[in-house]
Design an enzyme around this catalytic site. Structure first.
Site, PDB file in Angstrom:
ATOM      1  N   GLY A   3     -21.534 -49.231 -18.086  1.00  0.00           N
ATOM      2  CA  GLY A   3     -22.967 -48.830 -17.358  1.00  0.00           C
ATOM      3  C   GLY A   3     -23.982 -49.945 -17.516  1.00  0.00           C
ATOM      4  O   GLY A   3     -25.214 -49.806 -17.325  1.00  0.00           O
ATOM      5  N   ASP A   9     -16.697 -44.191 -12.120  1.00  0.00           N
ATOM      6  CA  ASP A   9     -15.812 -45.080 -12.997  1.00  0.00           C
ATOM      7  C   ASP A   9     -14.609 -43.966 -12.916  1.00  0.00           C
ATOM      8  O   ASP A   9     -14.755 -42.857 -12.939  1.00  0.00           O
ATOM      9  CB  ASP A   9     -16.299 -45.503 -14.302  1.00  0.00           C
ATOM     10  CG  ASP A   9     -15.357 -46.714 -14.763  1.00  0.00           C
ATOM     11  OD1 ASP A   9     -15.706 -47.616 -14.583  1.00  0.00           O
ATOM     12  OD2 ASP A   9     -14.320 -46.267 -15.376  1.00  0.00           O
ATOM     13  N   CYS A  64     -15.545 -60.864 -14.209  1.00  0.00           N
ATOM     14  CA  CYS A  64     -15.646 -61.639 -15.347  1.00  0.00           C
ATOM     15  C   CYS A  64     -14.510 -62.653 -15.522  1.00  0.00           C
ATOM     16  O   CYS A  64     -13.947 -62.762 -16.518  1.00  0.00           O
ATOM     17  CB  CYS A  64     -16.145 -60.715 -16.725  1.00  0.00           C
ATOM     18  SG  CYS A  64     -14.855 -59.570 -17.134  1.00  0.00           S
TER      19      CYS A  64
HETATM   20  C1  LIG Z   1     -15.366 -54.760 -15.386  1.00  0.00           C
HETATM   21  S1  LIG Z   1     -15.446 -53.117 -15.763  1.00  0.00           S
HETATM   22  C2  LIG Z   1     -17.129 -52.633 -15.342  1.00  0.00           C
HETATM   23  C3  LIG Z   1     -18.255 -53.033 -16.354  1.00  0.00           C
HETATM   24  C4  LIG Z   1     -19.351 -52.533 -15.831  1.00  0.00           C
HETATM   25  N1  LIG Z   1     -19.706 -52.806 -14.399  1.00  0.00           N
HETATM   26  C5  LIG Z   1     -20.730 -52.812 -16.501  1.00  0.00           C
HETATM   27  O1  LIG Z   1     -21.439 -53.912 -16.037  1.00  0.00           O
HETATM   28  O2  LIG Z   1     -20.831 -52.236 -17.666  1.00  0.00           O
HETATM   29  C6  LIG Z   1     -14.461 -52.326 -14.725  1.00  0.00           C
HETATM   30  C7  LIG Z   1     -14.412 -50.778 -14.769  1.00  0.00           C
HETATM   31  O3  LIG Z   1     -13.861 -50.481 -13.718  1.00  0.00           O
HETATM   32  C8  LIG Z   1     -13.085 -49.358 -13.660  1.00  0.00           C
HETATM   33  N2  LIG Z   1     -12.119 -49.038 -12.787  1.00  0.00           N
HETATM   34  C9  LIG Z   1     -11.109 -49.637 -12.628  1.00  0.00           C
HETATM   35  N3  LIG Z   1     -10.211 -49.261 -11.329  1.00  0.00           N
HETATM   36  C10 LIG Z   1     -11.329 -48.283 -10.648  1.00  0.00           C
HETATM   37  C11 LIG Z   1     -11.353 -47.416  -9.640  1.00  0.00           C
HETATM   38  N4  LIG Z   1     -10.301 -47.604  -8.918  1.00  0.00           N
HETATM   39  N5  LIG Z   1     -12.311 -46.916  -9.372  1.00  0.00           N
HETATM   40  C12 LIG Z   1     -13.411 -46.845 -10.193  1.00  0.00           C
HETATM   41  N6  LIG Z   1     -13.316 -47.471 -11.333  1.00  0.00           N
HETATM   42  C13 LIG Z   1     -12.382 -48.301 -11.744  1.00  0.00           C
HETATM   43  C14 LIG Z   1     -12.643 -49.407 -15.221  1.00  0.00           C
HETATM   44  O4  LIG Z   1     -12.633 -48.111 -15.918  1.00  0.00           O
HETATM   45  C15 LIG Z   1     -13.714 -50.248 -15.906  1.00  0.00           C
HETATM   46  O5  LIG Z   1     -14.719 -49.033 -16.447  1.00  0.00           O
END
Ligand SMILES: C[S@@+](CC[C@H](N)C(=O)[O-])C[C@H]1O[C@@H](n2cnc3c(N)ncnc32)[C@H](O)[C@@H]1O
Length: 433
Positions: free
Chosen positions: A255, A275, A373
Site C-alpha cells: 500500500g 491485491d 522495481c
Molecule cells: C510490486 S508489489 C506492489 C507494491 C505496492 N504497489 C506498493 O507500492 O506498496 C506487487 C503486488 O502485486 C500483487 N499481485 C500479483 N499478481 C496480482 C494480480 N494478478 N492481481 C492483483 N495483485 C497481484 C502481489 O501480491 C504484490 O503485492
C-alpha cells in the site's frame, strides 16, 4: 527445533538454509527473531542479510576450502560456516569469538562429528584471508545468470549496477503532504537530532543520513511520514492526479503507493486498491489507518475483472506489476538466491496480461502508469513495446522529468549507490477514438 535453546548462529544457519530452499527472508526472519534474546536480534538480522548479500562469494570460497561437499543431512553445517565466513570477512567480530561460537553451534546442531572440520576450515580461512575472486559472479557476489543478463542488457552500467546491489540502501521517507510541508518536517528532524536531506527528485521525499527505528521519527505513529524509496515515490508525479478522479491501484499491497496517491491529491472520487494476496492486503489497511486515509480494498486477481469490477472505468490506473525485483536487490539480497533465470519469461507474460486487462477498464482519455522495481528490459520497456504493437488507441507519453533514462518506451532508473532504487515507469494514455 527448539530455538530458545539454540545459539543465535545456529538459527542464522537455519534461516540461510530456508533461503537456499526458496523461502524469502521476509518469511523466515520474523519467526527466527522471536527465538533469540532481544539484544541478539540486530545481530541475527544483520548476519542473515549479509550472508545473503555475500552468499555467492562466500560459497565459492567455502566450496574451495572443502575437499568434498558435506553430505545432504549435514548441509546445515555448510550454512553455519557461511555465516561464520560472512563475519570473518565483513564484520568487526573478533575471529576467535566467531570460531569458538561456530564450533559450539555445530554441537548444538547435533553434529559433534563435524566440529573438527568446522574448526579446521575456519582457522585456515582466518589465516589465509579472503581469496581473489575467480570470476565476475564471485567478485560481485551474484548468480552467473544475473551477471550475464546485466552485462548483456547494460553493457556500460552492469558493474555499477552490481556494485550498487551490494551497497547498504538508504532509509527514505515520504512526508505526508496533508500533514507537513517537507521543509517543516526536515526542521522537526533537525530538532530531534536526526540528520536528513531532501530527496533530489521526489517532491515529498527525505533521505536519512543513517537508518533508525521508525518509532524515533517525530509523529510517525500519527501518520506524519512513511518509509518509501525515492523511486517508488515518483509514481504520483506521473499520474497527473486531479480532484474527482476515480483511481485504481491494481497491485497495491503493502500500500505504499496507494497511500502516496491519496496524500498527493485531496478529493479524489475514489481510490480502489486491489491485491490478490490475502496475506499482504491487510498491510494496506494498516498503512491507510495510520495515515488516516480511505480507500476501497479488494482481494482479487486484478486481471479477473469480471470478479471485482463494477463496470465504471477508471480515470487513472497505477499498475505496479509483480516482477523480478532486480532493482531492489540491495534491500532484498535474498533475491539473488530466490530468483531463477527461468522466472523472467513467465513474469513477462503475467505483466503483459495484467497490462492488457487493465487497459480495458481505463476510461478513454484516461492515463495508466506501468511500474516495476526491475532493471531487466524484458519486464520493462519491452513489455510496453509489445503492448503498443498489439493495442490500438494506446498513446505513449514521454514525461519531461530530470530522472532516469529514456528507453524509448518508458524511463529506467538504475539503482543509485547513494539514493534511489532501480525502477521503471511508463505512462500510457487511451485516446478518445
Ligand atoms: C510490486 S508489489 C506492489 C507494491 C505496492 N504497489 C506498493 O507500492 O506498496 C506487487 C503486488 O502485486 C500483487 N499481485 C500479483 N499478481 C496480482 C494480480 N494478478 N492481481 C492483483 N495483485 C497481484 C502481489 O501480491 C504484490 O503485492
Amino acid at each position: 527445533m527448539n530455538g530458545r535453546n539454540q545459539p543465535w548462529r545456529a538459527i542464522a544457519a537455519r534461516v540461510l538454509q530456508g533461503v537456499e530452499n526458496g523461502q524469502s527472508l521476509s518469511q523466515s526472519l520474523p519467526p527466527a527473531l522471536t527465538q533469540v534474546a532481544p539484544e541478539q536480534r540486530p545481530q541475527l538480522q544483520a548476519v542473515c542479510y549479509g550472508s545473503c548479500r555475500w552468499y555467492h562469494r562466500l560459497d565459492a570460497e567455502l566450496r574451495d576450502r572443502l575437499s568434498k561437499p558435506l553430505r545432504k543431512p549435514d548441509r546445515i553445517i555448510h550454512q553455519l560456516m557461511l555465516v561464520a565466513l560472512f563475519q570473518l570477512r565483513y564484520s568487526e567480530q573478533p575471529s576467535y569469538a566467531v570460531l569458538n561460537e561456530t564450533v559450539e553451534a555445530c554441537r548444538a546442531l547435533d553434529k559433534p562429528h563435524l566440529t573438527g572440520l568446522v574448526n579446521g576450515v575456519l582457522r585456515a580461512a582466518e589465516r589465509e584471508g579472503q581469496p581473489e575472486p575467480a570470476d565476475d559472479p564471485t567478485r560481485f557476489s551474484h548468480p552467473s545468470w544475473m551477471v550475464e543478463k546485466l552485462r548483456h542488457n547494460w553493457p556500460d552500467d552492469w558493474q555499477a549496477i552490481l556494485a550498487a546491489n551490494n551497497a547498504q540502501a538508504p532509509m527514505t521517507l515520504r512526508v505526508n503532504a496533508r500533514r507537513f510541508r517537507r521543509d517543516d518536517y526536515l526542521a522537526q528532524l533537525q530538532d530531534a537530532g536526526i540528520e536528513a536531506t531532501a530527496t533530489r527528485f521526489a517532491p515529498h521525499g527525505i533521505q536519512l543520513a543513517s537508518p533508525l527505528p521508525v518509532d524515533r521519527l517525530p509523529w510517525f505513529a500519527d501518520g506524519a511520514v512513511s518509509v518509501q524509496d525515492e523511486a517508488a515515490q515518483l509514481c504520483t508525479t506521473l499520474l497527473d492526479l486531479a480532484p474527482g478522479q476515480r483511481v485504481l491501484d491494481a497491485c497495491a499491497a503493502p500500500g505504499g503507493k496507494t497511500c502516496a496517491i491519496l496524500e498527493a491529491c485531496d478529493d479524489l472520487q475514489e481510490v480502489v486498491a486491489i491485491d490478490e494476496s490475502a496475506d499482504r492486503l491487510p498491510r494496506v489497511r494498516e498503512n491507510l489507518d495510520r495515515l488516516d486515509l480511505t480507500a476501497t480494498l479488494k482481494q482479487a486477481d486484478a486481471a479477473a475483472t469480471d470478479q471485482w469490477w463494477d463496470g465504471t472505468p477508471f480515470d487513472r490506473i497505477l499498475l505496479d506489476v509483480p516482477c523480478s525485483a532486480s532493482g531492489v536487490i540491495r534491500r532484498h539480497p535474498d533475491i539473488k538466491l530466490l530468483r531463477r533465470e527461468s522466472d523472467i519469461v513467465p513474469l513477462a507474460a503475467i505483466q503483459l496480461g495484467l497490462l492488457a486487462a487493465m487497459w480495458r477498464i481505463l476510461q478513454p482519455g484516461g492515463r495508466l502508469v506501468y511500474a516495476t522495481c526491475s532493471v531487466f528490459p524484458q519486464e520493462n520497456h519491452r513489455i510496453i513495446q509489445r503492448f503498443l504493437k498489439q493495442q490500438t488507441g494506446a498513446v505513449l507519453v514521454s514525461p519531461e522529468v530530470p530522472w532516469g533514462r529514456d528507453m524509448g518506451a518508458g524511463r529506467q532508473l538504475l539503482p543509485d549507490p547513494v539514493s534511489h532504487d532501480g525502477f521503471f515507469y511508463a505512462v500510457l494514455e487511451k485516446d478518445h477514438s
